[in-house]
Design a protein around this motif. Sequence first.
Motif, PDB file in Angstrom:
ATOM      1  N   THR A   1      53.015  55.834   0.058  1.00  0.00           N
ATOM      2  CA  THR A   1      53.525  57.079   0.644  1.00  0.00           C
ATOM      3  C   THR A   1      55.038  57.117   0.796  1.00  0.00           C
ATOM      4  O   THR A   1      55.610  58.186   1.019  1.00  0.00           O
ATOM      5  N   ILE A   2      55.690  55.968   0.694  1.00  0.00           N
ATOM      6  CA  ILE A   2      57.144  55.886   0.850  1.00  0.00           C
ATOM      7  C   ILE A   2      57.737  55.254  -0.407  1.00  0.00           C
ATOM      8  O   ILE A   2      57.234  54.239  -0.900  1.00  0.00           O
ATOM      9  N   GLY A   3      58.801  55.863  -0.918  1.00  0.00           N
ATOM     10  CA  GLY A   3      59.532  55.246  -2.020  1.00  0.00           C
ATOM     11  C   GLY A   3      59.274  55.822  -3.392  1.00  0.00           C
ATOM     12  O   GLY A   3      59.925  55.411  -4.363  1.00  0.00           O
ATOM     13  N   GLU A   4      58.356  56.753  -3.497  1.00  0.00           N
ATOM     14  CA  GLU A   4      58.076  57.336  -4.814  1.00  0.00           C
ATOM     15  C   GLU A   4      59.287  58.071  -5.373  1.00  0.00           C
ATOM     16  O   GLU A   4      59.466  58.167  -6.586  1.00  0.00           O
ATOM     17  N   ASP A   5      60.118  58.599  -4.490  1.00  0.00           N
ATOM     18  CA  ASP A   5      61.325  59.306  -4.920  1.00  0.00           C
ATOM     19  C   ASP A   5      62.529  58.382  -5.038  1.00  0.00           C
ATOM     20  O   ASP A   5      63.662  58.838  -5.238  1.00  0.00           O
ATOM     21  N   GLY A   6      62.274  57.087  -4.888  1.00  0.00           N
ATOM     22  CA  GLY A   6      63.354  56.107  -4.988  1.00  0.00           C
ATOM     23  C   GLY A   6      64.050  55.826  -3.679  1.00  0.00           C
ATOM     24  O   GLY A   6      64.898  54.926  -3.607  1.00  0.00           O
ATOM     25  N   GLN A   7      63.695  56.577  -2.643  1.00  0.00           N
ATOM     26  CA  GLN A   7      64.309  56.357  -1.334  1.00  0.00           C
ATOM     27  C   GLN A   7      63.410  55.493  -0.462  1.00  0.00           C
ATOM     28  O   GLN A   7      62.219  55.798  -0.291  1.00  0.00           O
ATOM     29  N   VAL A   8      63.987  54.443   0.093  1.00  0.00           N
ATOM     30  CA  VAL A   8      63.256  53.591   1.037  1.00  0.00           C
ATOM     31  C   VAL A   8      64.138  53.370   2.256  1.00  0.00           C
ATOM     32  O   VAL A   8      65.361  53.497   2.183  1.00  0.00           O
ATOM     33  N   PRO A   9      63.553  53.068   3.387  1.00  0.00           N
ATOM     34  CA  PRO A   9      64.349  52.844   4.601  1.00  0.00           C
ATOM     35  C   PRO A   9      65.324  51.678   4.435  1.00  0.00           C
ATOM     36  O   PRO A   9      64.986  50.650   3.844  1.00  0.00           O
ATOM     37  N   GLN A  10      66.521  51.881   4.960  1.00  0.00           N
ATOM     38  CA  GLN A  10      67.551  50.841   4.871  1.00  0.00           C
ATOM     39  C   GLN A  10      68.109  50.466   6.243  1.00  0.00           C
ATOM     40  O   GLN A  10      69.140  49.822   6.331  1.00  0.00           O
ATOM     41  N   GLY A  11      67.407  50.860   7.284  1.00  0.00           N
ATOM     42  CA  GLY A  11      67.855  50.526   8.625  1.00  0.00           C
ATOM     43  C   GLY A  11      67.072  51.345   9.630  1.00  0.00           C
ATOM     44  O   GLY A  11      66.226  52.174   9.270  1.00  0.00           O
ATOM     45  N   TRP A  12      67.360  51.119  10.914  1.00  0.00           N
ATOM     46  CA  TRP A  12      66.582  51.779  11.965  1.00  0.00           C
ATOM     47  C   TRP A  12      66.842  53.273  12.052  1.00  0.00           C
ATOM     48  O   TRP A  12      65.974  54.040  12.493  1.00  0.00           O
ATOM     49  N   ALA A  13      68.003  53.740  11.584  1.00  0.00           N
ATOM     50  CA  ALA A  13      68.242  55.182  11.567  1.00  0.00           C
ATOM     51  C   ALA A  13      67.226  55.868  10.661  1.00  0.00           C
ATOM     52  O   ALA A  13      66.727  56.957  10.980  1.00  0.00           O
ATOM     53  N   ASP A  14      66.888  55.218   9.561  1.00  0.00           N
ATOM     54  CA  ASP A  14      65.871  55.767   8.661  1.00  0.00           C
ATOM     55  C   ASP A  14      64.484  55.703   9.293  1.00  0.00           C
ATOM     56  O   ASP A  14      63.675  56.623   9.132  1.00  0.00           O
ATOM     57  N   PHE A  15      64.198  54.641  10.008  1.00  0.00           N
ATOM     58  CA  PHE A  15      62.895  54.511  10.662  1.00  0.00           C
ATOM     59  C   PHE A  15      62.699  55.625  11.679  1.00  0.00           C
ATOM     60  O   PHE A  15      61.592  56.149  11.845  1.00  0.00           O
TER      61      PHE A  15
END
Length: 342
Positions: free
Chosen positions: A132-146
């Motif tokens: 469900t996460i990362g199909e568009d190439g974007q993955v969390p890179q820190g707690w701001a993303d979380f």
Amino acid sequence: MKLYHLLPGMLGIAVACTALADEITVASGGGVYQDAQRAAFFDPTAEKLGITIKEATTSGIPEIRVQVQSGSVTWDIANTAAEECAIGHKEGLFEPLDTSVVDTSGIDPKLVGEDWVANLYYSTVIAWNTDTIGEDGQVPQGWADFFDTEKFPGDRAIYDHPRGNLEAALLADGVPADQLYPLDVERAFAKMKELKPDITVWWNSGAQSAQLIKDGEVDLIQIWNGRVAAAIADGAKADFTFDQGILMADCFVIPKGAPNKDLAMKALALFIAPEQQALLPLHIAYGPINQKAFDQPVLTDELKAKINSSPENAARQIVLDVAWWGEHGAEMMERWQNFKQQ
């Protein structure tokens, strides 16, 4: 009375005393965690010292406290969370470290007390469901993303404890890593309040957190690195990052009144020595507390790249302030429970 009538009994006592002097009991957290400590710390030490190391399990400071306060100490060394070591020190629950025996060089001074020493690092990290996460190439890179539920929509799971969560909230709110402590508690809980509607699971054990990510029950999870690494190895469709991970430590103590204090001190010295610290990542995805372990040939460059406390990965994380949590932990736990009920 003839002396030879006493000899068998006296011999038995002597043998019993010798056996007792050649063994210690170590209490730790059980499961794969203790299996790894056995392989890296306990068995090699027993062989080097020519002793027997018996094992027990413990949930931490409450059990140590009961033994010491009752005067019935059966453990020679016990494992607990580092912030609990700070608490136990204030209560006088531990034997002072004999610095002529226990060499703590190579260990962060913040993780060494007068009567306790950290023994390994684990990390609280961000992991996600790759379905469900990362199909568009974007993955969390820190707690701001979380904490960003628009950029990364989906269900969240977090550890049901303020430790680590308050740090994550402040990092998400833009507090620089080197300015985290003392924690701005009001600001941290305000940020946690923003995320609360998207927290669907407040997990209570490492096993539960691993099952959540294996079952794909949540999209993002705050989790211990060893648990998510094991889940991925077991087929979980997940990934994680060390970016803004929170390095935490467990520690070893010798309870006050330990029956074999001197022998325990020698064993403890070997548990934290670089040679044995280097063996830990061969058995579990947690890192050596002693940075000198990374000079040991058993740790290849490929393995170092995966270890949470390697110099490269540690530089991407922050180290939990043991002293702060030792001082404020009980107060924060009470506030955490109130926050959940609001």
